[in-house]
Scaffold this active site. Sequence first.
Site, PDB file in Angstrom:
ATOM      1  N   HIS A   1      10.309   4.897 -11.704  1.00 30.20           N
ATOM      2  CA  HIS A   1       9.217   5.667 -11.094  1.00 30.20           C
ATOM      3  C   HIS A   1       8.143   6.042 -12.105  1.00 30.20           C
ATOM      4  O   HIS A   1       6.948   6.031 -11.778  1.00 30.20           O
ATOM      5  CB  HIS A   1       9.778   6.908 -10.385  1.00 30.20           C
ATOM      6  CG  HIS A   1      10.504   6.563  -9.121  1.00 30.20           C
ATOM      7  ND1 HIS A   1      11.732   7.089  -8.774  1.00 30.20           N
ATOM      8  CD2 HIS A   1      10.167   5.704  -8.127  1.00 30.20           C
ATOM      9  CE1 HIS A   1      12.110   6.577  -7.617  1.00 30.20           C
ATOM     10  NE2 HIS A   1      11.185   5.739  -7.205  1.00 30.20           N
TER      11      HIS A   1
ATOM     12  N   ASP B   1       3.623  -0.671   8.769  1.00 26.92           N
ATOM     13  CA  ASP B   1       3.595  -1.843   7.889  1.00 26.92           C
ATOM     14  C   ASP B   1       2.403  -1.772   6.920  1.00 26.92           C
ATOM     15  O   ASP B   1       1.243  -1.686   7.351  1.00 26.92           O
ATOM     16  CB  ASP B   1       3.495  -3.099   8.771  1.00 26.92           C
ATOM     17  CG  ASP B   1       3.496  -4.371   7.950  1.00 26.92           C
ATOM     18  OD1 ASP B   1       3.695  -4.313   6.719  1.00 26.92           O
ATOM     19  OD2 ASP B   1       3.282  -5.449   8.552  1.00 26.92           O
ATOM     20  N   GLY B   2       2.717  -1.840   5.624  1.00 30.18           N
ATOM     21  CA  GLY B   2       1.673  -1.757   4.607  1.00 30.18           C
ATOM     22  C   GLY B   2       0.722  -2.945   4.621  1.00 30.18           C
ATOM     23  O   GLY B   2      -0.435  -2.820   4.223  1.00 30.18           O
TER      24      GLY B   2
ATOM     25  N   ASP C   1       5.237  -0.354  -4.232  1.00 27.64           N
ATOM     26  CA  ASP C   1       6.618   0.010  -4.604  1.00 27.64           C
ATOM     27  C   ASP C   1       7.528  -0.505  -3.500  1.00 27.64           C
ATOM     28  O   ASP C   1       8.008   0.243  -2.655  1.00 27.64           O
ATOM     29  CB  ASP C   1       6.703   1.536  -4.740  1.00 27.64           C
ATOM     30  CG  ASP C   1       8.099   2.003  -5.093  1.00 27.64           C
ATOM     31  OD1 ASP C   1       8.988   1.162  -5.308  1.00 27.64           O
ATOM     32  OD2 ASP C   1       8.303   3.231  -5.126  1.00 27.64           O
ATOM     33  N   SER C   2       7.731  -1.811  -3.513  1.00 26.36           N
ATOM     34  CA  SER C   2       8.373  -2.448  -2.359  1.00 26.36           C
ATOM     35  C   SER C   2       9.771  -2.937  -2.709  1.00 26.36           C
ATOM     36  O   SER C   2      10.177  -2.943  -3.868  1.00 26.36           O
ATOM     37  CB  SER C   2       7.543  -3.656  -1.931  1.00 26.36           C
ATOM     38  OG  SER C   2       7.705  -4.684  -2.885  1.00 26.36           O
ATOM     39  N   THR C   3      10.465  -3.360  -1.676  1.00 21.25           N
ATOM     40  CA  THR C   3      11.719  -4.086  -1.854  1.00 21.25           C
ATOM     41  C   THR C   3      11.397  -5.497  -2.362  1.00 21.25           C
ATOM     42  O   THR C   3      10.230  -5.856  -2.536  1.00 21.25           O
ATOM     43  CB  THR C   3      12.462  -4.148  -0.513  1.00 21.25           C
ATOM     44  OG1 THR C   3      11.494  -4.321   0.534  1.00 21.25           O
ATOM     45  CG2 THR C   3      13.219  -2.877  -0.218  1.00 21.25           C
TER      46      THR C   3
ATOM     47  N   PRO D   1      10.337  -7.737   5.451  1.00 20.56           N
ATOM     48  CA  PRO D   1       9.037  -7.084   5.647  1.00 20.56           C
ATOM     49  C   PRO D   1       8.200  -7.003   4.374  1.00 20.56           C
ATOM     50  O   PRO D   1       6.988  -6.849   4.429  1.00 20.56           O
ATOM     51  CB  PRO D   1       9.410  -5.676   6.144  1.00 20.56           C
ATOM     52  CG  PRO D   1      10.855  -5.487   5.857  1.00 20.56           C
ATOM     53  CD  PRO D   1      11.469  -6.859   5.762  1.00 20.56           C
TER      54      PRO D   1
HETATM   55  N1  SAM Z   1      12.618   0.660  -6.376  1.00 20.98           N
HETATM   56  C1  SAM Z   1      12.940  -0.226  -5.342  1.00 20.98           C
HETATM   57  C2  SAM Z   1      13.144  -1.657  -5.786  1.00 20.98           C
HETATM   58  O1  SAM Z   1      12.374  -2.163  -6.632  1.00 20.98           O
HETATM   59  O2  SAM Z   1      14.055  -2.277  -5.267  1.00 20.98           O
HETATM   60  C3  SAM Z   1      12.020  -0.080  -4.213  1.00 20.98           C
HETATM   61  C4  SAM Z   1      12.254   1.248  -3.584  1.00 20.98           C
HETATM   62  S1  SAM Z   1      11.447   1.658  -2.122  1.00 20.98           S
HETATM   63  C5  SAM Z   1      12.854   2.322  -1.297  1.00 20.98           C
HETATM   64  C6  SAM Z   1      11.037   0.157  -1.300  1.00 20.98           C
HETATM   65  C7  SAM Z   1      10.530   0.408   0.114  1.00 20.98           C
HETATM   66  O3  SAM Z   1       9.617  -0.615   0.500  1.00 20.98           O
HETATM   67  C8  SAM Z   1      11.609   0.424   1.178  1.00 20.98           C
HETATM   68  O4  SAM Z   1      11.816   1.743   1.624  1.00 20.98           O
HETATM   69  C9  SAM Z   1      11.068  -0.488   2.284  1.00 20.98           C
HETATM   70  O5  SAM Z   1      11.286   0.016   3.580  1.00 20.98           O
HETATM   71  C10 SAM Z   1       9.587  -0.543   1.918  1.00 20.98           C
HETATM   72  N2  SAM Z   1       8.854  -1.688   2.479  1.00 20.98           N
HETATM   73  C11 SAM Z   1       9.255  -2.977   2.530  1.00 20.98           C
HETATM   74  N3  SAM Z   1       8.317  -3.738   3.143  1.00 20.98           N
HETATM   75  C12 SAM Z   1       7.301  -2.897   3.491  1.00 20.98           C
HETATM   76  C13 SAM Z   1       6.044  -3.089   4.170  1.00 20.98           C
HETATM   77  N4  SAM Z   1       5.654  -4.291   4.615  1.00 20.98           N
HETATM   78  N5  SAM Z   1       5.252  -1.993   4.338  1.00 20.98           N
HETATM   79  C14 SAM Z   1       5.631  -0.764   3.884  1.00 20.98           C
HETATM   80  N6  SAM Z   1       6.811  -0.534   3.262  1.00 20.98           N
HETATM   81  C15 SAM Z   1       7.633  -1.586   3.055  1.00 20.98           C
END
Ligand code: SAM
Length: 293
Positions: A67, A142-143, A161-163, A168
Site C-alpha cells: 500500500h 466497474d472501473g 490497485d487491481s487483482t 473483471p
Molecule cells: N493488492 C492486491 C493484489 O495485487 O493482488 C489487490 C487488492 S484489491 C482487493 C483488488 C481489487 O480490485 C479487488 O477488490 C477487485 O474486486 C477489484 N477489481 C477487479 N477488477 C475491477 C474492475 N474492473 N473495476 C473495479 N475494481 C476491480
Amino acid sequence: MTALNEGWFTEIFQDQGTAFSLQVKNKLHEEQTPFQKLEIYETETFGNLMVLDGCVMLTTRDNFLYHEMMTHPALFTHKDPKKVVIVGGGDCGTLKEVLKHPGVEEAWQVEIDERVTRMSEKYFPELCEANGDPRANFFFGDGVKWMREVEPNSIDLLIIDSTDPVGPAEGLFALDFYRDAMVALKDGGIVVQQSESPLLHTESIIKDIHTDMRKAGFSHVQTLPFPQPVYPTGWWSCTMGSKDNPLKYFREADVNDRPFVTRYYNAGIHHGALAMPQFMIDALEDQVRPEEG
Ligand code: SAM
C-alpha cells in the site's frame, strides 16, 4: 489453485512449480460474491488473510509494503496531487495512504465488488480508518466503464490497485483503458498500476504495460520493484506512467518533511526503487528511454 492441509492455507502456482503457505487458526468468512469467491482466514503469525478466487490479496502483517509503494512514490512525484482516483483497492488500504497527504482534496475508490470493502471494514478495520474522512468518496462499479465516462481532464493521479489481469481486472491492463486514463488525467497527471512480479512477469505483463502506456501517450514509464512476501516470488512491482514529466524526480524535501508515519517508504527507498534491475532494463530496452534506464 489452493489447498488446505492440517491447518495450512496454500496458494499453488502450478505453472511456476511453486507455492506459498500460511499456517491458519480459523476460517473467519467465506462467500461467493457476484464477482468472486471471497475468503478471510485468521493466521498464526500474519494476522488476517484475505483471499479472492484462491489468490492471496493481503495480510494484516505485510500489506503496508504494497500500500505504501502503490501510493507515496506517485503522490510525491506529482507536483501537487489534489484529486486522486483508485480503481479497485476495495480493502481501502490504498485509500488510507492517499488520505495521509494533506494536499489531497478529493479521493475516489472505484471498486467493482462492494463485499470486499464491507469485509475489510470487519476484518481489516485498521485499513478502513480513513473511510469516514470527508475527502473520501466511494463508487461501487466497474472501473473500466467508470473511466470511459469520467469527465476529461479532471484527475491528477490514477492508482490501479487491481487483482491479476484476468476476469473483471483484465480490462484494467488494456490499451483502451490507458487511452481513457490519458483523457481523464490533467496535464502533469500520473497513472500507477500494480504490475505483478518482476521475476515472473517482466517479459509479459510488465513489458505489455510499458508498451501500451507509451502507445496511449504516456511519455515516461517507470517500474518500481518492492518486496511483498505473500505474493508469488515475494517480489512485486508498480509501474508509473506520466503524461509529461520525467519520473526520475520526486519532491524529496517533502518526503523528508512528511507529516505522517510510514513503515517502509522513505526517500532512500524511493531512490532505490527507481534503480531497475539490469535484467529488467535489458528486457524493456525498446521501452526504456536512456534517461530512465
Ligand atoms: N493488492 C492486491 C493484489 O495485487 O493482488 C489487490 C487488492 S484489491 C482487493 C483488488 C481489487 O480490485 C479487488 O477488490 C477487485 O474486486 C477489484 N477489481 C477487479 N477488477 C475491477 C474492475 N474492473 N473495476 C473495479 N475494481 C476491480
